[in-house]
Design an enzyme around this catalytic site. Sequence first.
Site, PDB file in Angstrom:
ATOM      1  N   ARG A 233       0.856  -1.186   0.000  1.00 36.49           N
ATOM      2  CA  ARG A 233       0.000   0.000   0.000  1.00 36.49           C
ATOM      3  C   ARG A 233       0.892   1.235   0.000  1.00 36.49           C
ATOM      4  O   ARG A 233       1.984   1.216   0.578  1.00 36.49           O
ATOM      5  CB  ARG A 233      -0.898   0.024   1.250  1.00 36.49           C
ATOM      6  N   HIS A 281      -1.557   0.428  -9.981  1.00 30.91           N
ATOM      7  CA  HIS A 281      -2.203  -0.524  -9.056  1.00 30.91           C
ATOM      8  C   HIS A 281      -2.799  -1.721  -9.820  1.00 30.91           C
ATOM      9  O   HIS A 281      -3.984  -2.019  -9.702  1.00 30.91           O
ATOM     10  CB  HIS A 281      -3.290   0.186  -8.232  1.00 30.91           C
TER      11      HIS A 281
HETATM   12  C1  OXD Z   1      -6.285  -5.841  -3.093  1.00 28.64           C
HETATM   13  C2  OXD Z   1      -5.668  -4.959  -4.084  1.00 28.64           C
HETATM   14  O1  OXD Z   1      -6.379  -5.470  -1.916  1.00 28.64           O
HETATM   15  O2  OXD Z   1      -5.760  -5.254  -5.304  1.00 28.64           O
HETATM   16  O3  OXD Z   1      -6.692  -6.949  -3.472  1.00 28.64           O
HETATM   17  O4  OXD Z   1      -5.086  -3.937  -3.726  1.00 28.64           O
END
Ligand code: OXD
Length: 318
Positions: A233, A281
């Site tokens: 993250r 992402h």
């Molecule tokens: C998840 C993501 O949490 O793709 O699956 O970030």
Amino acid sequence: MEQAKTIEGVLLSGTMDLKTFYGLDFTGSGSPVRLFNPHEVSDPASIRFAVCWLPDDEAFARYPNMEMAMSVGAGVDALLANPSLAEETLVCRVRDPHQADLMAGYAAHEVLHFLRSFAQMKDHQGARAWNPLPMTPPKETRIAVLGNGTMGAAIARALAAMGYSVAVACRTQPEEPQAGISYHSGTGALDMACKGSRIAINVLPLTDETENILNRRLFNQLEAGAWLVQIGRGEHLHEADFTEALDNGQLAGATLDVFREEPLPENHPFWDDARLRITPHIASDSTPSVVAEQIRASAVELLQGKRPLLAIDRHQGY
Ligand code: OXD
């Protein structure tokens, strides 16, 4: 009292149409699970669970009897941070082996891109230069994998199968350790896994303890000129320490797939930094059929009065 035979849920996302994206058609009359978009819900009190991806801050406020909130992804950090989610609501997440395979493929690609000097070879191609570069046997390269959940374990297995020396940082020692992988747990696990590693791959869950964990201290454990693959993250990365590590050469560069603000703002300096490889992402995504099956299974467990197998520990944060 007769037990209800169907359970009703709502789809909550501030960023996507979950029903269309995941093909979540649970409206059939025979189904034990019925799922609605918020505008289709006439009696909010009948809703007992929510299927979520980045729900708006007020998303849960309308539903007084919400028992379970399920993330369609692996991460639950955004759900846990949602101010309208009640303390007692169970939180679940999808655990998808295919998503883990995608993640492992992404990580392996970035590892090879760096270690096998594909960027330089592209430059050589541009200059029509036939210029073989030296290579090292994988066994001599240590790679740290930070996290040993479904994602971390798949990445570590894939890299070990390619012959790399993999060091995994985990909370507790795994019940079934894999051959060729060293596991580091407890206090100092991250430092131990990173010590002397040429690459660090982050797939830690985001919690209060792991925010800003990718910082100067951790970068300094790595071999000088190391590479970071950041697929956890955005909040894991201490951006000032990261820039410093790039500038002083402790990091040669990094692959960044996640950011504090997504989409990455147009004026963010990362965009122009030639030392970075940026993706939006997309390191992995959950598989629609697995998402649908795990929603159904968790909702049925709830209907039967059981704690869903995919429920996380809210205190731990994952
Ligand atoms: C998840 C993501 O949490 O793709 O699956 O970030």
